[in-house]
Design a protein around this motif. Structure first.
Motif, PDB file in Angstrom:
ATOM      1  N   ALA A 167      11.938 -13.148 -33.433  1.00 44.04           N
ATOM      2  CA  ALA A 167      10.981 -12.070 -33.690  1.00 44.04           C
ATOM      3  C   ALA A 167      11.586 -10.702 -33.426  1.00 44.04           C
ATOM      4  N   LEU A 168      12.343 -10.591 -32.346  1.00 40.53           N
ATOM      5  CA  LEU A 168      12.980  -9.308 -32.023  1.00 40.53           C
ATOM      6  C   LEU A 168      14.071  -8.970 -33.030  1.00 40.53           C
ATOM      7  N   ARG A 169      14.819  -9.989 -33.481  1.00 38.44           N
ATOM      8  CA  ARG A 169      15.878  -9.740 -34.464  1.00 38.44           C
ATOM      9  C   ARG A 169      15.276  -9.266 -35.790  1.00 38.44           C
ATOM     10  N   ALA A 170      14.207  -9.917 -36.213  1.00 39.44           N
ATOM     11  CA  ALA A 170      13.560  -9.517 -37.462  1.00 39.44           C
ATOM     12  C   ALA A 170      12.954  -8.123 -37.341  1.00 39.44           C
ATOM     13  N   ALA A 171      12.357  -7.825 -36.183  1.00 44.34           N
ATOM     14  CA  ALA A 171      11.763  -6.502 -35.975  1.00 44.34           C
ATOM     15  C   ALA A 171      12.833  -5.418 -36.007  1.00 44.34           C
ATOM     16  N   ALA A 172      13.974  -5.674 -35.364  1.00 43.51           N
ATOM     17  CA  ALA A 172      15.060  -4.694 -35.370  1.00 43.51           C
ATOM     18  C   ALA A 172      15.554  -4.445 -36.793  1.00 43.51           C
ATOM     19  N   ASP A 173      15.673  -5.511 -37.575  1.00 42.64           N
ATOM     20  CA  ASP A 173      16.098  -5.364 -38.971  1.00 42.64           C
ATOM     21  C   ASP A 173      15.081  -4.543 -39.761  1.00 42.64           C
ATOM     22  N   LEU A 174      13.791  -4.785 -39.508  1.00 43.77           N
ATOM     23  CA  LEU A 174      12.751  -4.053 -40.219  1.00 43.77           C
ATOM     24  C   LEU A 174      12.784  -2.571 -39.852  1.00 43.77           C
ATOM     25  N   PHE A 175      12.904  -2.263 -38.566  1.00 38.32           N
ATOM     26  CA  PHE A 175      12.986  -0.866 -38.137  1.00 38.32           C
ATOM     27  C   PHE A 175      14.230  -0.193 -38.699  1.00 38.32           C
ATOM     28  N   ALA A 176      15.293  -0.993 -38.896  1.00 35.84           N
ATOM     29  CA  ALA A 176      16.540  -0.438 -39.416  1.00 35.84           C
ATOM     30  C   ALA A 176      16.516  -0.271 -40.933  1.00 35.84           C
ATOM     31  N   GLY A 177      15.444  -0.740 -41.581  1.00 31.53           N
ATOM     32  CA  GLY A 177      15.298  -0.527 -43.015  1.00 31.53           C
ATOM     33  C   GLY A 177      15.546  -1.731 -43.890  1.00 31.53           C
ATOM     34  N   THR A 178      15.715  -2.908 -43.288  1.00 36.95           N
ATOM     35  CA  THR A 178      15.912  -4.137 -44.072  1.00 36.95           C
ATOM     36  C   THR A 178      14.552  -4.702 -44.444  1.00 36.95           C
ATOM     37  N   GLN A 179      14.120  -4.470 -45.663  1.00 42.37           N
ATOM     38  CA  GLN A 179      12.763  -4.843 -46.067  1.00 42.37           C
ATOM     39  C   GLN A 179      12.542  -6.353 -46.086  1.00 42.37           C
ATOM     40  N   GLU A 180      13.635  -7.130 -46.303  1.00 48.58           N
ATOM     41  CA  GLU A 180      13.483  -8.584 -46.304  1.00 48.58           C
ATOM     42  C   GLU A 180      12.994  -9.089 -44.945  1.00 48.58           C
ATOM     43  N   ALA A 181      13.203  -8.308 -43.894  1.00 45.71           N
ATOM     44  CA  ALA A 181      12.788  -8.724 -42.554  1.00 45.71           C
ATOM     45  C   ALA A 181      11.272  -8.818 -42.444  1.00 45.71           C
ATOM     46  N   ALA A 182      10.556  -8.102 -43.301  1.00 47.01           N
ATOM     47  CA  ALA A 182       9.092  -8.157 -43.266  1.00 47.01           C
ATOM     48  C   ALA A 182       8.602  -9.573 -43.556  1.00 47.01           C
ATOM     49  N   ALA A 183       9.272 -10.259 -44.478  1.00 47.08           N
ATOM     50  CA  ALA A 183       8.882 -11.628 -44.801  1.00 47.08           C
ATOM     51  C   ALA A 183       9.120 -12.559 -43.617  1.00 47.08           C
ATOM     52  N   THR A 184      10.210 -12.332 -42.894  1.00 44.63           N
ATOM     53  CA  THR A 184      10.510 -13.148 -41.719  1.00 44.63           C
ATOM     54  C   THR A 184       9.458 -12.935 -40.644  1.00 44.63           C
ATOM     55  N   LEU A 185       9.097 -11.671 -40.400  1.00 44.63           N
ATOM     56  CA  LEU A 185       8.062 -11.388 -39.403  1.00 44.63           C
ATOM     57  C   LEU A 185       6.723 -11.991 -39.820  1.00 44.63           C
ATOM     58  N   LYS A 186       6.405 -11.918 -41.097  1.00 46.51           N
ATOM     59  CA  LYS A 186       5.155 -12.495 -41.588  1.00 46.51           C
ATOM     60  C   LYS A 186       5.127 -13.995 -41.339  1.00 46.51           C
ATOM     61  N   GLN A 187       6.254 -14.652 -41.577  1.00 49.10           N
ATOM     62  CA  GLN A 187       6.349 -16.089 -41.326  1.00 49.10           C
ATOM     63  C   GLN A 187       6.161 -16.399 -39.841  1.00 49.10           C
ATOM     64  N   LEU A 188       6.790 -15.606 -38.984  1.00 45.74           N
ATOM     65  CA  LEU A 188       6.669 -15.817 -37.547  1.00 45.74           C
ATOM     66  C   LEU A 188       5.249 -15.538 -37.056  1.00 45.74           C
ATOM     67  N   CYS A 189       4.547 -14.655 -37.716  1.00 48.43           N
ATOM     68  CA  CYS A 189       3.153 -14.370 -37.347  1.00 48.43           C
ATOM     69  C   CYS A 189       2.259 -15.581 -37.575  1.00 48.43           C
ATOM     70  N   GLY A 190       2.717 -16.521 -38.398  1.00 48.53           N
ATOM     71  CA  GLY A 190       1.924 -17.713 -38.684  1.00 48.53           C
ATOM     72  C   GLY A 190       2.336 -18.936 -37.904  1.00 48.53           C
ATOM     73  N   VAL A 191       3.231 -18.770 -36.928  1.00 48.43           N
ATOM     74  CA  VAL A 191       3.681 -19.906 -36.117  1.00 48.43           C
ATOM     75  C   VAL A 191       2.517 -20.493 -35.340  1.00 48.43           C
ATOM     76  N   ASP A 192       2.444 -21.831 -35.298  1.00 53.05           N
ATOM     77  CA  ASP A 192       1.381 -22.512 -34.563  1.00 53.05           C
ATOM     78  C   ASP A 192       1.545 -22.261 -33.070  1.00 53.05           C
ATOM     79  N   ASP A 193       0.496 -21.736 -32.425  1.00 50.59           N
ATOM     80  CA  ASP A 193       0.571 -21.412 -30.997  1.00 50.59           C
ATOM     81  C   ASP A 193       0.943 -22.611 -30.141  1.00 50.59           C
ATOM     82  N   ALA A 194       0.471 -23.774 -30.513  1.00 49.62           N
ATOM     83  CA  ALA A 194       0.690 -24.972 -29.694  1.00 49.62           C
ATOM     84  C   ALA A 194       2.175 -25.309 -29.560  1.00 49.62           C
ATOM     85  N   SER A 195       2.964 -24.923 -30.549  1.00 51.27           N
ATOM     86  CA  SER A 195       4.392 -25.251 -30.516  1.00 51.27           C
ATOM     87  C   SER A 195       5.264 -24.022 -30.298  1.00 51.27           C
TER      88      SER A 195
END
Length: 225
Positions: A167-195
């Motif tokens: 999550a931190l790596r994807a966020a750093a990429d997004l802040f640095a201007g890598t737009q593809e990182a938004a998709a990674t963060l979106k995927q991580l936002c959907g991670v099942d809490d139980a796992s």
């Protein structure tokens, strides 16, 4: 919304973020090697003993610094920003402004003292990376967020040290201007809490919200709070 986001982050940071780095576990454990409850209890006991030894080795000033820092962290977890900042200020004054104390920057940021917050995050990022040779990604992202809200020159979002937390790596990429990182963060936002023992979902939501807030998009930021 921002106070709620801070409370959300502080709950995670209380158990996930610490100014002390322990050695990384081995990447491979032999098949015949197992971990039992007794081993885990011994490890907890050993850590407690190390903490006690550390405390006993401190002089009066060092103990006061640690006590004020711990008190500041407790205030921060309940959203009492002014009280937390007062404690962190005492700790920094006693250490002659040499202590790694990045939570002080959080207080300044959420009190809208942005120039001070930006400078504090940058200083603590430098202290942390010099001391531990690991990325100070949290400090860097908040420094960039503060700078963007000020319309000022932005520090580097990505450290020379590799960030291993997804999550931190994807966020750093997004802040640095890598737009593809938004998709990674979106995927991580959907991670099942139980796992999600590493709390990737929580940190993905938090830093996605911070990114949108820094851009002035409060509606999208609120969607992650």
């Amino acid at each position: 919304m921002r106070r709620r986001a801070l409370a959300l982050y502080a709950c995670a940071a209380a158990s996930y973020v610490a100014p002390v780095r322990r050695p990384r576990p081995p990447t491979h454990v032999p098949a015949e090697q197992t971990v039992n409850v007794d081993d885990e209890e011994e490890e907890v006991q050993s850590l407690a003993e190390l903490e006690m030894e550390r405390w006993n080795s401190m002089d009066a000033t060092e103990k006061e610094i640690l006590s004020k820092s711990n008190a500041g962290s407790a205030y921060l977890r309940t959203g009492q920003l002014e009280d937390a900042l007062a404690c962190f200020d005492v700790a920094q004054d006693l250490s002659k402004n040499t202590r790694y104390e990045w939570h002080r920057g959080l207080c300044l940021y959420y009190l809208d003292r942005l120039p001070e917050a930006r400078d504090d995050f940058i200083e603590n990022a430098e202290r942390f990376e010099k001391r531990f040779s690991e990325p100070a990604t949290e400090e860097r992202l908040f420094a960039v967020a503060a700078a963007r809200r000020l319309g000022a020159a932005e520090p580097e979002a990505i450290s020379e040290y590799r960030e291993s937390r997804p999550a931190l790596r994807a966020a750093a990429d997004l802040f640095a201007g890598t737009q593809e990182a938004a998709a990674t963060l979106k995927q991580l936002c959907g991670v099942d809490d139980a796992s999600d023992k590493l709390r990737r979902r929580l940190f993905a939501h938090f830093y996605a919200g911070l990114f949108h807030e820094a851009r002035g998009d409060d509606d999208r930021a609120r969607a992650h709070a």
